[in-house]
Design a protein around this motif. Sequence first.
Motif, PDB file in Angstrom:
ATOM      1  N   PRO A  73       0.801  -1.227   0.000  1.00  0.00           N
ATOM      2  CA  PRO A  73       0.000   0.000   0.000  1.00  0.00           C
ATOM      3  C   PRO A  73       0.838   1.283   0.000  1.00  0.00           C
ATOM      4  N   ASP A  74       2.033   1.248   0.584  1.00  0.00           N
ATOM      5  CA  ASP A  74       2.821   2.474   0.714  1.00  0.00           C
ATOM      6  C   ASP A  74       4.123   2.495  -0.081  1.00  0.00           C
ATOM      7  N   LYS A  75       4.464   1.392  -0.774  1.00  0.00           N
ATOM      8  CA  LYS A  75       5.725   1.381  -1.527  1.00  0.00           C
ATOM      9  C   LYS A  75       5.797   0.186  -2.463  1.00  0.00           C
ATOM     10  N   GLU A  76       6.778   0.246  -3.363  1.00  0.00           N
ATOM     11  CA  GLU A  76       7.115  -0.870  -4.241  1.00  0.00           C
ATOM     12  C   GLU A  76       8.546  -1.297  -3.925  1.00  0.00           C
ATOM     13  N   VAL A  77       8.785  -2.608  -3.983  1.00  0.00           N
ATOM     14  CA  VAL A  77      10.113  -3.154  -3.724  1.00  0.00           C
ATOM     15  C   VAL A  77      10.445  -4.158  -4.824  1.00  0.00           C
ATOM     16  N   VAL A  78      11.592  -3.988  -5.470  1.00  0.00           N
ATOM     17  CA  VAL A  78      12.062  -4.958  -6.458  1.00  0.00           C
ATOM     18  C   VAL A  78      13.082  -5.858  -5.769  1.00  0.00           C
ATOM     19  N   VAL A  79      12.830  -7.166  -5.858  1.00  0.00           N
ATOM     20  CA  VAL A  79      13.722  -8.158  -5.276  1.00  0.00           C
ATOM     21  C   VAL A  79      14.409  -8.893  -6.429  1.00  0.00           C
ATOM     22  N   ASN A  80      15.727  -8.805  -6.478  1.00  0.00           N
ATOM     23  CA  ASN A  80      16.516  -9.383  -7.566  1.00  0.00           C
ATOM     24  C   ASN A  80      17.157 -10.697  -7.141  1.00  0.00           C
ATOM     25  N   SER A  81      17.793 -11.359  -8.085  1.00  0.00           N
ATOM     26  CA  SER A  81      18.480 -12.631  -7.827  1.00  0.00           C
ATOM     27  C   SER A  81      19.346 -12.542  -6.583  1.00  0.00           C
ATOM     28  N   GLY A  82      19.185 -13.541  -5.699  1.00  0.00           N
ATOM     29  CA  GLY A  82      19.990 -13.613  -4.497  1.00  0.00           C
ATOM     30  C   GLY A  82      19.465 -12.779  -3.335  1.00  0.00           C
ATOM     31  N   GLU A  83      18.378 -12.070  -3.521  1.00  0.00           N
ATOM     32  CA  GLU A  83      17.832 -11.215  -2.467  1.00  0.00           C
ATOM     33  C   GLU A  83      16.627 -11.856  -1.798  1.00  0.00           C
ATOM     34  N   VAL A  84      16.354 -11.393  -0.580  1.00  0.00           N
ATOM     35  CA  VAL A  84      15.277 -11.932   0.244  1.00  0.00           C
ATOM     36  C   VAL A  84      14.379 -10.784   0.696  1.00  0.00           C
ATOM     37  N   LEU A  85      13.085 -11.050   0.767  1.00  0.00           N
ATOM     38  CA  LEU A  85      12.112 -10.088   1.281  1.00  0.00           C
ATOM     39  C   LEU A  85      11.264 -10.778   2.328  1.00  0.00           C
ATOM     40  N   VAL A  86      11.055 -10.124   3.467  1.00  0.00           N
ATOM     41  CA  VAL A  86      10.186 -10.651   4.521  1.00  0.00           C
ATOM     42  C   VAL A  86       8.916  -9.810   4.534  1.00  0.00           C
ATOM     43  N   ILE A  87       7.760 -10.495   4.462  1.00  0.00           N
ATOM     44  CA  ILE A  87       6.460  -9.827   4.498  1.00  0.00           C
ATOM     45  C   ILE A  87       5.769 -10.245   5.791  1.00  0.00           C
ATOM     46  N   PRO A  88       5.508  -9.289   6.683  1.00  0.00           N
ATOM     47  CA  PRO A  88       4.823  -9.623   7.933  1.00  0.00           C
ATOM     48  C   PRO A  88       3.386 -10.102   7.675  1.00  0.00           C
ATOM     49  N   PRO A  89       2.786 -10.776   8.648  1.00  0.00           N
ATOM     50  CA  PRO A  89       1.403 -11.232   8.499  1.00  0.00           C
ATOM     51  C   PRO A  89       0.444 -10.074   8.211  1.00  0.00           C
ATOM     52  N   ASN A  90      -0.584 -10.368   7.403  1.00  0.00           N
ATOM     53  CA  ASN A  90      -1.701  -9.456   7.126  1.00  0.00           C
ATOM     54  C   ASN A  90      -1.333  -8.187   6.367  1.00  0.00           C
ATOM     55  N   VAL A  91      -0.190  -8.148   5.706  1.00  0.00           N
ATOM     56  CA  VAL A  91       0.190  -6.992   4.899  1.00  0.00           C
ATOM     57  C   VAL A  91      -0.269  -7.227   3.460  1.00  0.00           C
ATOM     58  N   PRO A  92      -1.172  -6.372   2.929  1.00  0.00           N
ATOM     59  CA  PRO A  92      -1.612  -6.532   1.539  1.00  0.00           C
ATOM     60  C   PRO A  92      -0.434  -6.348   0.581  1.00  0.00           C
ATOM     61  N   HIS A  93      -0.385  -7.208  -0.439  1.00  0.00           N
ATOM     62  CA  HIS A  93       0.677  -7.112  -1.434  1.00  0.00           C
ATOM     63  C   HIS A  93       0.254  -7.786  -2.731  1.00  0.00           C
ATOM     64  N   LYS A  94       0.861  -7.322  -3.825  1.00  0.00           N
ATOM     65  CA  LYS A  94       0.727  -8.001  -5.112  1.00  0.00           C
ATOM     66  C   LYS A  94       2.118  -8.114  -5.687  1.00  0.00           C
ATOM     67  N   VAL A  95       2.272  -8.994  -6.684  1.00  0.00           N
ATOM     68  CA  VAL A  95       3.611  -9.300  -7.203  1.00  0.00           C
ATOM     69  C   VAL A  95       3.559  -9.359  -8.726  1.00  0.00           C
ATOM     70  N   GLU A  96       4.615  -8.861  -9.353  1.00  0.00           N
ATOM     71  CA  GLU A  96       4.779  -8.977 -10.801  1.00  0.00           C
ATOM     72  C   GLU A  96       6.171  -9.506 -11.091  1.00  0.00           C
ATOM     73  N   ALA A  97       6.247 -10.519 -11.956  1.00  0.00           N
ATOM     74  CA  ALA A  97       7.543 -11.026 -12.400  1.00  0.00           C
ATOM     75  C   ALA A  97       8.068 -10.110 -13.504  1.00  0.00           C
ATOM     76  N   LEU A  98       9.192  -9.459 -13.240  1.00  0.00           N
ATOM     77  CA  LEU A  98       9.771  -8.542 -14.223  1.00  0.00           C
ATOM     78  C   LEU A  98      10.512  -9.286 -15.323  1.00  0.00           C
ATOM     79  N   VAL A  99      10.976 -10.485 -15.010  1.00  0.00           N
ATOM     80  CA  VAL A  99      11.615 -11.408 -15.956  1.00  0.00           C
ATOM     81  C   VAL A  99      11.227 -12.814 -15.512  1.00  0.00           C
ATOM     82  N   ASP A 100      11.535 -13.825 -16.308  1.00  0.00           N
ATOM     83  CA  ASP A 100      11.317 -15.196 -15.847  1.00  0.00           C
ATOM     84  C   ASP A 100      12.049 -15.374 -14.524  1.00  0.00           C
ATOM     85  N   THR A 101      11.363 -15.918 -13.516  1.00  0.00           N
ATOM     86  CA  THR A 101      11.904 -15.929 -12.157  1.00  0.00           C
ATOM     87  C   THR A 101      11.693 -17.262 -11.465  1.00  0.00           C
TER      88      THR A 101
END
Length: 99
Positions: A36-64
């Motif tokens: 709701p408040d930002k966009e984050v791009v996660v690239n090869s070798g990176e990790v993202l932690v999403i806490p419970p109940n946080v709305p999110h959507k995802v788009e594959a920018l390349v085959d992933t």
Amino acid sequence: MMARLLLKKGCLVPLHHHHNEQVSYVVDGALKFTFPDKEVVVNSGEVLVIPPNVPHKVEALVDTLDFDIFSPPRTDWINKSDQYLREAGGKAKTPRQVG
């Protein structure tokens, strides 16, 4: 619970939230997570932690290749009631769970 996901470029995971903590590890490729408040791009070798109940959507920018870890396990995936993914059917490029 760990899921191995292969997402083709342009694949969209619609806006959703869940009571599970999610850790997404992008092995190869790039995913754009929109919150709701930002966009984050996660690239090869990176990790993202999403806490419970946080709305999110995802788009594959390349085959992933991505590993998602959920705690507690996603019962909606286990019992196939994850309608936010299943409703798209053949109308959208949705992720495919493998393994």
